[in-house]
Design a protein around this motif. Structure first.
Motif, PDB file in Angstrom:
ATOM      1  N   VAL A 236       0.841  -1.431  -0.012  1.00 26.95           N
ATOM      2  CA  VAL A 236      -0.048   0.246   0.023  1.00 26.95           C
ATOM      3  C   VAL A 236       1.114   1.438   0.253  1.00 26.95           C
ATOM      4  CG1 VAL A 236      -2.085  -1.152   1.408  1.00 26.95           C
ATOM      5  CG2 VAL A 236      -0.043   0.145   2.299  1.00 26.95           C
ATOM      6  N   LEU A 237       0.413   2.491  -0.541  1.00 24.60           N
ATOM      7  CA  LEU A 237       1.243   3.197  -0.554  1.00 24.60           C
ATOM      8  C   LEU A 237       0.668   4.741   0.544  1.00 24.60           C
ATOM      9  CD1 LEU A 237       3.095   4.763  -2.426  1.00 24.60           C
ATOM     10  CD2 LEU A 237       1.099   5.963  -3.828  1.00 24.60           C
TER      11      LEU A 237
ATOM     12  N   PRO B 249       2.979 -10.665  -9.819  1.00 26.42           N
ATOM     13  CA  PRO B 249       4.469 -11.418 -10.527  1.00 26.42           C
ATOM     14  C   PRO B 249       5.459 -10.362 -11.198  1.00 26.42           C
ATOM     15  CG  PRO B 249       2.562 -13.408 -11.327  1.00 26.42           C
ATOM     16  CD  PRO B 249       1.996 -11.660 -10.853  1.00 26.42           C
ATOM     17  N   GLY B 250       4.516  -9.641 -12.340  1.00 26.24           N
ATOM     18  CA  GLY B 250       5.180  -8.424 -13.135  1.00 26.24           C
ATOM     19  C   GLY B 250       5.679  -7.407 -12.416  1.00 26.24           C
ATOM     20  N   ASP B 251       5.714  -7.013 -10.691  1.00 25.95           N
ATOM     21  CA  ASP B 251       5.492  -5.738 -10.072  1.00 25.95           C
ATOM     22  C   ASP B 251       7.281  -6.012  -9.566  1.00 25.95           C
ATOM     23  OD1 ASP B 251       3.732  -4.074  -9.965  1.00 25.95           O
ATOM     24  OD2 ASP B 251       2.594  -6.080  -8.784  1.00 25.95           O
ATOM     25  N   ARG B 252       8.408  -5.560  -9.481  1.00 26.20           N
ATOM     26  CA  ARG B 252       9.584  -5.293  -9.536  1.00 26.20           C
ATOM     27  C   ARG B 252      10.005  -5.777  -7.945  1.00 26.20           C
ATOM     28  NH1 ARG B 252       9.525  -1.209 -13.188  1.00 26.20           N
ATOM     29  NH2 ARG B 252       9.978   0.289 -11.583  1.00 26.20           N
ATOM     30  N   ASP B 253       9.092  -4.843  -7.346  1.00 28.47           N
ATOM     31  CA  ASP B 253       9.362  -5.202  -5.829  1.00 28.47           C
ATOM     32  C   ASP B 253       7.732  -4.567  -4.635  1.00 28.47           C
ATOM     33  OD1 ASP B 253       9.827  -2.013  -6.234  1.00 28.47           O
ATOM     34  OD2 ASP B 253      11.585  -2.326  -5.997  1.00 28.47           O
TER      35      ASP B 253
ATOM     36  N   ALA C 276       4.788  -2.587  -6.941  1.00 26.51           N
ATOM     37  CA  ALA C 276       3.651  -2.410  -6.841  1.00 26.51           C
ATOM     38  C   ALA C 276       2.028  -1.358  -6.181  1.00 26.51           C
ATOM     39  CB  ALA C 276       3.370  -4.317  -6.333  1.00 26.51           C
ATOM     40  N   ALA C 277       3.327  -0.820  -5.636  1.00 30.06           N
ATOM     41  CA  ALA C 277       2.549   0.153  -4.710  1.00 30.06           C
ATOM     42  C   ALA C 277       1.513   1.340  -5.832  1.00 30.06           C
ATOM     43  CB  ALA C 277       3.265   0.699  -2.707  1.00 30.06           C
ATOM     44  N   LEU C 278       2.983   1.798  -6.425  1.00 32.40           N
ATOM     45  CA  LEU C 278       2.834   2.548  -7.513  1.00 32.40           C
ATOM     46  C   LEU C 278       1.636   2.326  -8.267  1.00 32.40           C
ATOM     47  CD1 LEU C 278       6.251   4.070  -8.002  1.00 32.40           C
ATOM     48  CD2 LEU C 278       4.627   5.548  -6.230  1.00 32.40           C
TER      49      LEU C 278
END
Length: 199
Positions: free
Chosen positions: A41-42, A78-82, A86-88
């Motif tokens: 979460v951001l 799976p495509g998120d780097r970290d 993902a939050a962005l």
């Protein structure tokens, strides 16, 4: 000192202290911590004289957490780097927050939820008054609440409820007509302790 500098200094100093025994999470109610799904979460704090925090309210038609107030965020794909990526991504999908406007400060304490997630909060600063656009499939509305109010322990109450047959405690914060509770309020509680904002 800029807001960003103040938050970064407080976050670094806070994570140098052993505060784990003071932090709130739901791991004691989780039978299998390994099975938790990763999420992020951001925590987007607006850079203004009286900083605020951006929240979204989930639509009533959602299967999970209908109508609840939350930070922008969701499952790590799976495509998120970290977790930061993902939050962005989630914040852009939910309220059209351009990642170019987000100044990442760092990660703070992860939160293990009884609903099956290991949630990584990402602390950041954004410019004030951005033209957010809520995605109606994921977000009913968005709002900004004052950071000082949210992190003041006097504005937080603790309650007891039963979920999945187990008694548990949870935090609750009311700001205007919004009820901020559960995981989101728990993350704010932990953030306030880490930043030593309780002064």
């Amino acid at each position: 000192m800029t807001l960003r500098d103040r938050l970064e200094k407080a976050l670094v100093k806070g994570h140098e202290n052993d505060l784990d025994h003071l932090l709130y999470n739901e791991r004691d109610h989780i039978d299998d911590l390994v099975a938790l799904r990763d999420a992020a979460v951001l925590i987007a704090i607006t850079d203004r004289p009286d900083p605020g925090v951006i929240f979204v309210q989930r639509p009533q038609h959602m299967r999970n957490h209908p109508g609840q107030v939350a930070f922008p965020g969701g499952k790590i794909d799976p495509g998120d780097r970290d977790p930061i990526d993902a939050a962005l991504r989630e914040a852009h999908e939910e309220v059209a927050l351009d990642r170019g406007h987000v100044d990442i400060i760092g990660l703070t304490d992860s939160f293990q939820s009884g609903s099956g997630y290991n949630i990584q909060p990402v602390l950041s600063v954004i410019p004030p008054d951005l033209p957010f656009i809520a995605d109606p499939h994921e977000v009913e509305s968005w709002f900004e609440a004052p950071l000082d109010f949210l992190l003041d322990p006097k504005n937080r109450t603790i309650h007891e409820g039963t979920w999945n047959g187990r008694k548990r405690h949870y935090y609750e914060i009311y700001w205007q007509d919004y009820r901020i509770w559960g995981i989101t309020a728990g993350i704010l509680n932990n953030l306030g302790k880490r930043l030593d904002w309780e002064r």
